[in-house]
Motif scaffolding. Structure first.
Motif, PDB file in Angstrom:
ATOM      1  N   PHE A 153       0.778  -1.231   0.305  1.00 21.04           N
ATOM      2  CA  PHE A 153      -0.143  -0.080  -0.033  1.00 21.04           C
ATOM      3  C   PHE A 153       0.860   1.527  -0.004  1.00 21.04           C
ATOM      4  N   THR A 154       0.272   2.276  -0.462  1.00 17.63           N
ATOM      5  CA  THR A 154       0.801   3.622  -0.202  1.00 17.63           C
ATOM      6  C   THR A 154       0.466   4.314   0.753  1.00 17.63           C
ATOM      7  N   ARG A 155      -0.658   4.110   1.387  1.00 15.84           N
ATOM      8  CA  ARG A 155      -0.940   4.650   2.702  1.00 15.84           C
ATOM      9  C   ARG A 155      -1.742   3.605   3.720  1.00 15.84           C
ATOM     10  N   MET A 156      -1.401   3.777   4.827  1.00 15.59           N
ATOM     11  CA  MET A 156      -2.337   2.941   6.006  1.00 15.59           C
ATOM     12  C   MET A 156      -2.334   3.532   7.193  1.00 15.59           C
ATOM     13  N   ILE A 157      -3.439   3.156   7.801  1.00 16.64           N
ATOM     14  CA  ILE A 157      -3.370   3.442   9.111  1.00 16.64           C
ATOM     15  C   ILE A 157      -3.343   2.257  10.210  1.00 16.64           C
ATOM     16  N   PHE A 158      -2.225   2.220  10.986  1.00 18.60           N
ATOM     17  CA  PHE A 158      -2.445   1.007  11.967  1.00 18.60           C
ATOM     18  C   PHE A 158      -2.882   1.363  13.289  1.00 18.60           C
ATOM     19  N   GLY A 159      -3.828   0.527  13.513  1.00 17.52           N
ATOM     20  CA  GLY A 159      -4.731   0.942  14.594  1.00 17.52           C
ATOM     21  C   GLY A 159      -5.864   1.837  14.802  1.00 17.52           C
ATOM     22  N   LEU A 160      -6.686   1.989  15.763  1.00 23.41           N
ATOM     23  CA  LEU A 160      -7.846   2.772  15.633  1.00 23.41           C
ATOM     24  C   LEU A 160      -7.835   3.983  16.498  1.00 23.41           C
ATOM     25  N   LYS A 161      -8.247   5.200  15.996  1.00 19.88           N
ATOM     26  CA  LYS A 161      -8.271   6.230  16.967  1.00 19.88           C
ATOM     27  C   LYS A 161      -9.484   6.179  17.822  1.00 19.88           C
ATOM     28  N   ALA A 162      -9.155   6.397  19.175  1.00 21.14           N
ATOM     29  CA  ALA A 162     -10.350   6.309  20.311  1.00 21.14           C
ATOM     30  C   ALA A 162      -9.943   7.445  21.125  1.00 21.14           C
ATOM     31  N   HIS A 163     -10.974   7.954  21.670  1.00 20.63           N
ATOM     32  CA  HIS A 163     -11.113   8.896  22.783  1.00 20.63           C
ATOM     33  C   HIS A 163     -11.539   8.655  24.169  1.00 20.63           C
ATOM     34  N   LYS A 164     -12.480   8.000  24.371  1.00 16.66           N
ATOM     35  CA  LYS A 164     -12.891   7.720  25.570  1.00 16.66           C
ATOM     36  C   LYS A 164     -14.007   6.575  25.644  1.00 16.66           C
ATOM     37  N   GLU A 165     -14.515   6.109  26.964  1.00 21.57           N
ATOM     38  CA  GLU A 165     -15.298   5.004  26.958  1.00 21.57           C
ATOM     39  C   GLU A 165     -16.910   5.537  26.436  1.00 21.57           C
ATOM     40  N   PHE A 166     -17.330   4.713  25.461  1.00 19.94           N
ATOM     41  CA  PHE A 166     -18.480   4.938  24.826  1.00 19.94           C
ATOM     42  C   PHE A 166     -18.692   6.196  24.170  1.00 19.94           C
ATOM     43  N   GLY A 167     -17.792   6.915  23.980  1.00 21.69           N
ATOM     44  CA  GLY A 167     -18.107   8.484  23.375  1.00 21.69           C
ATOM     45  C   GLY A 167     -16.950   8.810  22.355  1.00 21.69           C
ATOM     46  N   ILE A 168     -17.440  10.102  21.861  1.00 19.24           N
ATOM     47  CA  ILE A 168     -16.318  10.883  21.261  1.00 19.24           C
ATOM     48  C   ILE A 168     -16.031  12.048  21.653  1.00 19.24           C
ATOM     49  N   ASN A 169     -14.770  12.634  21.697  1.00 18.73           N
ATOM     50  CA  ASN A 169     -14.539  13.891  22.115  1.00 18.73           C
ATOM     51  C   ASN A 169     -14.714  14.744  20.798  1.00 18.73           C
ATOM     52  N   PRO A 170     -15.617  15.654  20.508  1.00 16.73           N
ATOM     53  CA  PRO A 170     -15.687  16.288  19.251  1.00 16.73           C
ATOM     54  C   PRO A 170     -14.768  17.501  19.160  1.00 16.73           C
ATOM     55  N   SER A 171     -13.883  17.732  20.251  1.00 14.70           N
ATOM     56  CA  SER A 171     -12.961  18.904  20.015  1.00 14.70           C
ATOM     57  C   SER A 171     -11.623  18.227  19.477  1.00 14.70           C
TER      58      SER A 171
END
Length: 447
Positions: free
Chosen positions: A228-246
Motif C-alpha cells: 500500500f502507499t497509505r495505511m493507518i495502523f490501529g484505531l483512533k479512540a477518545h474515551k469510554e463509549f463516546g467521542i470528544n468532538p474537539s
C-alpha cells in the motif's frame, strides 16, 4: 652580521608561526567539518527514531491543518492514552502470516523495529496479552520483501480480539474507533483485520459495509506480501463509549448515532410527548440470565405497567438489525448495569435510560453509561441498589469489608472485585423504593 643573524632568526620564527597557523587552521576546518557531519548524522538518527516509534510521543497534540511528520515516509504518530495509532504514507509492505509491516526506505544504515498491538484499550495489560502483536520494520528497500499484490486504496489494520463479543466493548473498543478512523475515507478504504472473529464481522456486517466499499481481508491468513502507499495502523479512540468532538477528526457521538440511524433505517428520531397523544410510553426492561439479573423482574414490570407504561421484558438477541429497529420503538430503556444498556445508541432522542447500579458498583458503573447517555441527547436516571436488595447480603460476615468498603476490595485487584460484585450478585428491587424512579421517568417522557 649580528643584525643578519637576528633577522634570520626572526624570519625563521615568523615562517614557523605561519606554518603553525596554517596547520591550526586546517585542523579547525577538519574538526568543524567532522562535527557538522556528526551533528547531521545525529539529527537524522534522532529524526528517524522519533518517526519510527522508538521514542514515540504519547498523547499527540490535536491536529489543526497539516499533520506533523518526521521523515521521508511521512509517519504520523496519532497515539493517545487509549490506543497506539500510526498513519504511514510511502512504501508499505505487509506480510500477514508473520505479522510484520515493512516500511521500505532508500536510506541506508538505519534499520529500526518495534512492536504494537492494534486494539483500542492499550492501558489494559490483561486484555492486550490476547491481542496479536505486530512488528513494524523500517528498513532499506533492498532488504524488504517483494510486493505480490499492490493496492491503490488506503488500508486500516485493526484487531477484533480483546474483549470482542461483549457488546459494550464491541462499540467502545471497535465500532466507535473504527467510525472515527475510517469515516473520513468515505468508504474508499480496505479493512485489514487481525485476530478475526467471524461472529463479530457477521454481527456488524451492515456497519462494516457502510464504512468500507471493499471486502474485509483476514490479514493473518495472507501468505503474500500486500503493498500500500497509505495505511493507518490501529484505531483512533477518545474515551469510554463516546467521542470528544474537539479532537480530530472532530466528529461527535450524535454524528455516530445519526450514522447508525441511517445505516439501519431507524424511523424514530425523537420521542413523542405522551401528554399530547393517547399512546402510552413504551418501556423496555432488558432481561439478564447469567449474572446481575433481576430476580423479581415480573413484579417490576407490573409496577411500571400500573404507573402508565406499556412494558416489554426481553433479552437482547444477537441480530443487530432486528435489535436496532426494536429498541428504536421505545421511550424508556431499563436494565441492570451491563452490556445490554449499550443498545441505548438506537433509542430516539430525549428517550430515558434507567441504569440499576448493583451494590458496590457506584463509582465503577457510573462513567460507562451516565456521561454517554447525556452526550447522546438522552435522559439518564440511576437507581443504586441497597444491600437489602442484593444477593450479597448474608454471604459474608456482618462486619465484612465486602459490605463496608467495596473500594478497598477493588484496590486489591479487579478480578477479585469482579468476582464478588459483578459475577456473583443478583438483585431483588424494593418496588416501593423503585416506584419513585419510575415516576421520574414517566414525568420526563410526558413533559
Amino acid at each position: 652580521m649580528a643584525y643578519d643573524s637576528i633577522f634570520s632568526r626572526s624570519f625563521s620564527q615568523y615562517h614557523e608561526l605561519r606554518k603553525l597557523r596554517c596547520v591550526a587552521l586546517l585542523l579547525c576546518f577538519i574538526i568543524t567539518f567532522s562535527l557538522c557531519n556528526i551533528l547531521k548524522q545525529s539529527a537524522v538518527n534522532l529524526e528517524l527514531s522519533m518517526a519510527l516509534g522508538l521514542k514515540m510521543l504519547i498523547g499527540f497534540e490535536k491536529i489543526n491543518g497539516p499533520q506533523q511528520t518526521y521523515n521521508v515516509n511521512s509517519i504520523y504518530n496519532l497515539s493517545n492514552s487509549r490506543s497506539d495509532v500510526l498513519e504511514i504514507n510511502g512504501d508499505i509492505r505487509i506480510h500477514g502470516k508473520s505479522a510484520t509491516v515493512f516500511i521500505a526506505s532508500s536510506l541506508e544504515g538505519f534499520p529500526r523495529s518495534w512492536t504494537m498491538e492494534p486494539y483500542a484499550r492499550k492501558g489494559d495489560v490483561f486484555v492486550m496479552n490476547y491481542v496479536r502483536k505486530w512488528k513494524i520494520n523500517y528498513q532499506v528497500t533492498t532488504k524488504s520483501p517483494n510486493c505480490v499484490r499492490n493496492f491503490s486504496i488506503p488500508a486500516i489494520l485493526f484487531s477484533t480480539g480483546g474483549y470482542t463479543g461483549n457488546q459494550f466493548h464491541d462499540f467502545t473498543d471497535l465500532l466507535i474507533p473504527l467510525y472515527l478512523t475510517s469515516r473520513p475515507f468515505n468508504g474508499a478504504v480496505i479493512f485489514l483485520v487481525t485476530d478475526k472473529r467471524y461472529p463479530w464481522t457477521s454481527k456488524y456486517k451492515v456497519i462494516l459495509e457502510e464504512l468500507s466499499q471493499y471486502d474485509i481481508i483476514n490479514i493473518d491468513k495472507e501468505k503474500e506480501v500486500l503493498c500500500f502507499t497509505r495505511m493507518i495502523f490501529g484505531l483512533k479512540a477518545h474515551k469510554e463509549f463516546g467521542i470528544n468532538p474537539s479532537e480530530f477528526p472532530y466528529y461527535s457521538i450524535m454524528g455516530f448515532r445519526q450514522f447508525l440511524r441511517s445505516t439501519y433505517s431507524l424511523e424514530r428520531k425523537s420521542i413523542n410527548n405522551c401528554r399530547w397523544c393517547k399512546i402510552r410510553p413504551r418501556m423496555l426492561i432488558i432481561s439478564r440470565k447469567n449474572s446481575r439479573f433481576l430476580k423479581n423482574e415480573v413484579e417490576v414490570a407490573k409496577l411500571a405497567q400500573g404507573l402508565g407504561f406499556d412494558v416489554m421484558v426481553e433479552e437482547i438477541v444477537s441480530n443487530l438489525s432486528i435489535v436496532a429497529k426494536f429498541v428504536n420503538t421505545f421511550d424508556v430503556i431499563m436494565g441492570v448495569h451491563g452490556a445490554g444498556l449499550t443498545n441505548m445508541v438506537f433509542l430516539p432522542n430525549k428517550a430515558v435510560v434507567i441504569e440499576i447500579i448493583p451494590f458496590g458498583l457506584e463509582l465503577l458503573a457510573r462513567p460507562y453509561f451516565q456521561s454517554p447517555a447525556k452526550e447522546m441527547n438522552l435522559r439518564y436516571l440511576e437507581y443504586k441498589v441497597s444491600l437489602n436488595e442484593s444477593s450479597l447480603l448474608g454471604k459474608y460476615p456482618v462486619d465484612s469489608e465486602v459490605y463496608r468498603n467495596p473500594g478497598a476490595i477493588q484496590k486489591k485487584g479487579f478480578l477479585g472485585f469482579r468476582s464478588i460484585y459483578l459475577d456473583n450478585q443478583n438483585i431483588s428491587l424494593d418496588c416501593g423504593r423503585f416506584r419513585e424512579t419510575l415516576l421520574k421517568a414517566l414525568k420526563l417522557v410526558c413533559n
